[in-house]
Design an enzyme around this catalytic site. Structure first.
Site, PDB file in Angstrom:
ATOM      1  N   TYR A   1     -11.948  -1.388  12.200  1.00  0.00           N
ATOM      2  CA  TYR A   1     -10.571  -0.921  12.021  1.00  0.00           C
ATOM      3  C   TYR A   1      -9.752  -1.101  13.304  1.00  0.00           C
ATOM      4  O   TYR A   1      -8.619  -1.606  13.269  1.00  0.00           O
ATOM      5  CB  TYR A   1     -10.593   0.549  11.612  1.00  0.00           C
TER       6      TYR A   1
ATOM      7  N   SER B   1       1.552   3.449  -2.630  1.00  0.00           N
ATOM      8  CA  SER B   1       1.408   4.402  -3.739  1.00  0.00           C
ATOM      9  C   SER B   1       1.062   5.805  -3.249  1.00  0.00           C
ATOM     10  O   SER B   1       1.129   6.764  -4.018  1.00  0.00           O
ATOM     11  CB  SER B   1       0.327   3.918  -4.715  1.00  0.00           C
ATOM     12  N   ARG B   2       0.716   5.926  -1.958  1.00  0.00           N
ATOM     13  CA  ARG B   2       0.390   7.257  -1.423  1.00  0.00           C
ATOM     14  C   ARG B   2       0.490   7.233   0.098  1.00  0.00           C
ATOM     15  O   ARG B   2       0.700   6.192   0.713  1.00  0.00           O
ATOM     16  CB  ARG B   2      -1.014   7.681  -1.855  1.00  0.00           C
TER      17      ARG B   2
ATOM     18  N   ASP C   1      -3.514  -7.151  -4.854  1.00  0.00           N
ATOM     19  CA  ASP C   1      -4.483  -6.928  -3.784  1.00  0.00           C
ATOM     20  C   ASP C   1      -4.052  -7.822  -2.637  1.00  0.00           C
ATOM     21  O   ASP C   1      -4.093  -9.053  -2.748  1.00  0.00           O
ATOM     22  CB  ASP C   1      -5.877  -7.310  -4.278  1.00  0.00           C
ATOM     23  N   VAL C   2      -3.624  -7.234  -1.529  1.00  0.00           N
ATOM     24  CA  VAL C   2      -3.054  -8.039  -0.451  1.00  0.00           C
ATOM     25  C   VAL C   2      -4.066  -9.002   0.157  1.00  0.00           C
ATOM     26  O   VAL C   2      -3.675  -9.983   0.813  1.00  0.00           O
ATOM     27  CB  VAL C   2      -2.423  -7.159   0.652  1.00  0.00           C
TER      28      VAL C   2
ATOM     29  N   ASN D   1       1.855  -2.324   5.449  1.00  0.00           N
ATOM     30  CA  ASN D   1       1.264  -0.999   5.633  1.00  0.00           C
ATOM     31  C   ASN D   1      -0.151  -0.894   5.069  1.00  0.00           C
ATOM     32  O   ASN D   1      -0.940  -0.071   5.539  1.00  0.00           O
ATOM     33  CB  ASN D   1       2.165   0.036   4.950  1.00  0.00           C
TER      34      ASN D   1
ATOM     35  N   SER E   1      -1.849   1.321  14.602  1.00  0.00           N
ATOM     36  CA  SER E   1      -2.424   2.651  14.803  1.00  0.00           C
ATOM     37  C   SER E   1      -2.716   2.858  16.274  1.00  0.00           C
ATOM     38  O   SER E   1      -3.001   1.906  17.015  1.00  0.00           O
ATOM     39  CB  SER E   1      -3.726   2.798  14.001  1.00  0.00           C
TER      40      SER E   1
ATOM     41  N   LYS F   1      -6.283  -3.342  13.946  1.00  0.00           N
ATOM     42  CA  LYS F   1      -5.021  -2.720  14.353  1.00  0.00           C
ATOM     43  C   LYS F   1      -4.534  -3.232  15.700  1.00  0.00           C
ATOM     44  O   LYS F   1      -3.324  -3.334  15.935  1.00  0.00           O
ATOM     45  CB  LYS F   1      -5.177  -1.195  14.357  1.00  0.00           C
TER      46      LYS F   1
ATOM     47  N   GLY G   1       0.805  -1.214   0.000  1.00  0.00           N
ATOM     48  CA  GLY G   1       0.000   0.000   0.000  1.00  0.00           C
ATOM     49  C   GLY G   1       0.835   1.259   0.000  1.00  0.00           C
ATOM     50  O   GLY G   1       0.564   2.193   0.760  1.00  0.00           O
TER      51      GLY G   1
END
Length: 247
Positions: free
Chosen positions: A155, A14-15, A63-64, A90, A142, A159, A12
């Protein structure tokens, strides 16, 4: 923190935080794999940025959450750079809703990427990392996994799940000298934070003793340290990078 002759894969990337991590690892001499799911143009832009600074990188689509795609990505990486020395898990997504409104589809979507993806990538590259003279598994968690967060039951679960996963893999890898650690950033100035309403951002900021959000650079430096030889006696740890927030 020299990473020359190390192959580093950042999922992940690319940004956002992932891009910053990839660029920083490349700056320190690593050969970097920029993984992406669908944003090919953004991933290629990261590769171009790295190469413009004298680094070496490739973009690798997968796609992980899809084990077969991750396996195919390993073949591409090995062909380009050889076995992976450092894996940075990530990649992650959010589907935010109060739990009473959260569907099973909302739950599964986040679990499949944020935990399923970590399983797929770690399983695929486990032997590479374990057999490397400088093996590193780095999981990006996180502060939400430590504190919980309104509207993010799915989420937060993923995490916090990384803490137990990281500790267990650290124990199982220890005999080889490879390490596994988890980094838990606080709230970072990325596109994701920009989508949070201003009034909510102000509330969060009041809870941060350093009175600012993290920059991507704040996180990258820690990742590069954990990826380096200087961290060789540290494993199984959760490293909070959150401006002093309690958890």
């Amino acid at each position: 923190m020299n990473l020359e002759e190390q192959t580093c894969l950042v999922t992940g990337s690319s940004r956002g935080i992932g891009r910053g991590i990839a660029e920083d690892l490349a700056d320190r001499g690593a050969d970097v794999v920029v993984n992406y799911r669908s944003s090919a143009a953004e991933a290629e832009a990261v590769v171009e940025s790295i190469e413009a600074d004298g680094g070496t990188a490739i973009a690798a689509q997968a796609d992980v959450s899809d084990f077969d795609e991750v396996q195919a990505m390993r073949e591409e990486v090995v062909d380009a750079f050889g076995p992976v020395d450092v894996l940075v898990n990530n990649a992650g997504i959010t589907v935010d809703k109060k739990f009473e409104n959260m569907t099973r589809e909302d739950w599964d979507a986040v679990i499949d990427v944020n935990l399923g993806g970590v399983y797929n990538c770690t399983k695929t590259f486990f032997d590479d990392i374990k057999e490397s003279r400088h093996g590193r598994l780095i999981n990006i968690s996180s502060v939400v996994g430590q504190q919980g967060n309104y509207g993010q039951a799915n989420y937060a679960t993923t995490k916090s799940g990384l803490f137990g996963f990281t500790r267990t893999i650290a124990l199982e890898m220890a005999s080889s000298g490879s390490t596994a650690n988890c980094i838990a950033p606080g709230f970072v100035e990325t596109d994701m934070l920009e989508e949070v309403p201003e009034r909510v951002q102000e509330k969060i900021l009041r809870e941060i003793p350093l009175d600012r959000f993290a920059t991507v650079e704040d996180i990258c430096g820690i990742v590069s340290f954990v990826a380096s030889e200087e961290s060789s006696y540290m494993t199984g740890q959760v490293i909070g990078v959150n401006g002093g927030m309690e958890w």
